[in-house]
Design a protein around this motif. Sequence first.
Motif, short mmCIF file in Angstrom:
data_model
loop_
_atom_site.label_atom_id
_atom_site.label_comp_id
_atom_site.label_asym_id
_atom_site.label_seq_id
_atom_site.Cartn_x
_atom_site.Cartn_y
_atom_site.Cartn_z
N HIS A 150 -1.81 55.75 15.53
CA HIS A 150 -2.96 55.39 16.38
C HIS A 150 -3.82 54.27 15.79
N VAL A 151 -3.61 53.91 14.54
CA VAL A 151 -4.41 52.84 13.93
C VAL A 151 -3.97 51.49 14.48
N TRP B 118 -6.81 47.62 10.51
CA TRP B 118 -6.12 48.57 9.61
C TRP B 118 -6.26 48.16 8.14
N ILE C 194 -8.92 49.85 6.11
CA ILE C 194 -8.61 51.18 5.57
C ILE C 194 -8.11 51.05 4.14
N LEU D 71 -11.62 56.37 7.78
CA LEU D 71 -11.29 55.96 9.14
C LEU D 71 -12.56 55.66 9.95
N TRP D 72 -13.57 56.49 9.78
CA TRP D 72 -14.82 56.29 10.52
C TRP D 72 -15.52 55.00 10.09
N LYS E 181 -14.13 51.64 11.44
CA LYS E 181 -14.24 51.47 12.90
C LYS E 181 -13.03 52.04 13.64
N GLN E 182 -12.45 53.06 13.10
CA GLN E 182 -11.32 53.74 13.74
C GLN E 182 -11.80 55.07 14.32
N GLU E 183 -12.92 55.00 15.08
CA GLU E 183 -13.49 56.23 15.65
C GLU E 183 -12.54 56.92 16.61
N ASP E 184 -11.78 56.12 17.37
CA ASP E 184 -10.85 56.72 18.32
C ASP E 184 -9.79 57.54 17.58
N VAL E 185 -9.34 57.03 16.43
CA VAL E 185 -8.34 57.76 15.63
C VAL E 185 -8.95 59.06 15.12
#
Length: 210
Positions: free
Chosen positions: A133-134, A138, A141, A192-193, A196-200
């Motif tokens: 999902h990333v 990326w 991260i 992840l948060w 900016k990978q809030e959706d993940v």
Amino acid sequence: MTTIEEIEDAGLTTDARPQAPRDKNEETNNAIEDNIAEEKSREPQTTQIPKSIYKRPKQSKPKIPKTSPIANIINIANCNGVHIGKSISYNIQKPPGKFDDKERNYVKTESINKLLNCTEQVTRDHIMFVSSHVGEGWKDIGRLLNYSDGQIYQFEEVNIVRGLKEVVYQLLLDWIQNEPETATIARLTNVLWDAKQEDVVQRFSKKFVV
């Protein structure tokens, strides 16, 4: 035939004088000259045209009028934002940063808070789900996990043939293998948060939090 002597004996006088015998060569030359003169008289008479008639008239070059440089002076008074010439616009946007204060569309739900405080070890199932999902961003991260840009570049070069999912998976796999003590679900969720990978994170919470 009466001879000169007989005429003189008879008391007659004459003014004729004997001529010297003609030379045959002279007669021949005279005849040739007469023939040449006669042939020339028979030739068509040609008129010589003066050379000046064949001279091409000189073509005069058109005269280009001399022009003096002209400068247009425009005085503009009491105006703002006047632009003369082409208008070029540059749209410069600030690239998204790792810790940008931009308003987020996601909120930390109860399930997300559980992940942010979970001390369980990250497993291969966890990173398999996360890597699928990333997307964009990326590399942040990897930076938040203390990987250098050179190391991130190497992960990309070696695994990009199999897709971005494989690149992220190998990066997280290397992390949990080299730092098993700090490779917790809480650590992964916070990274992840912040990247900016809030959706993940939201999907991760729905998948693994009961």
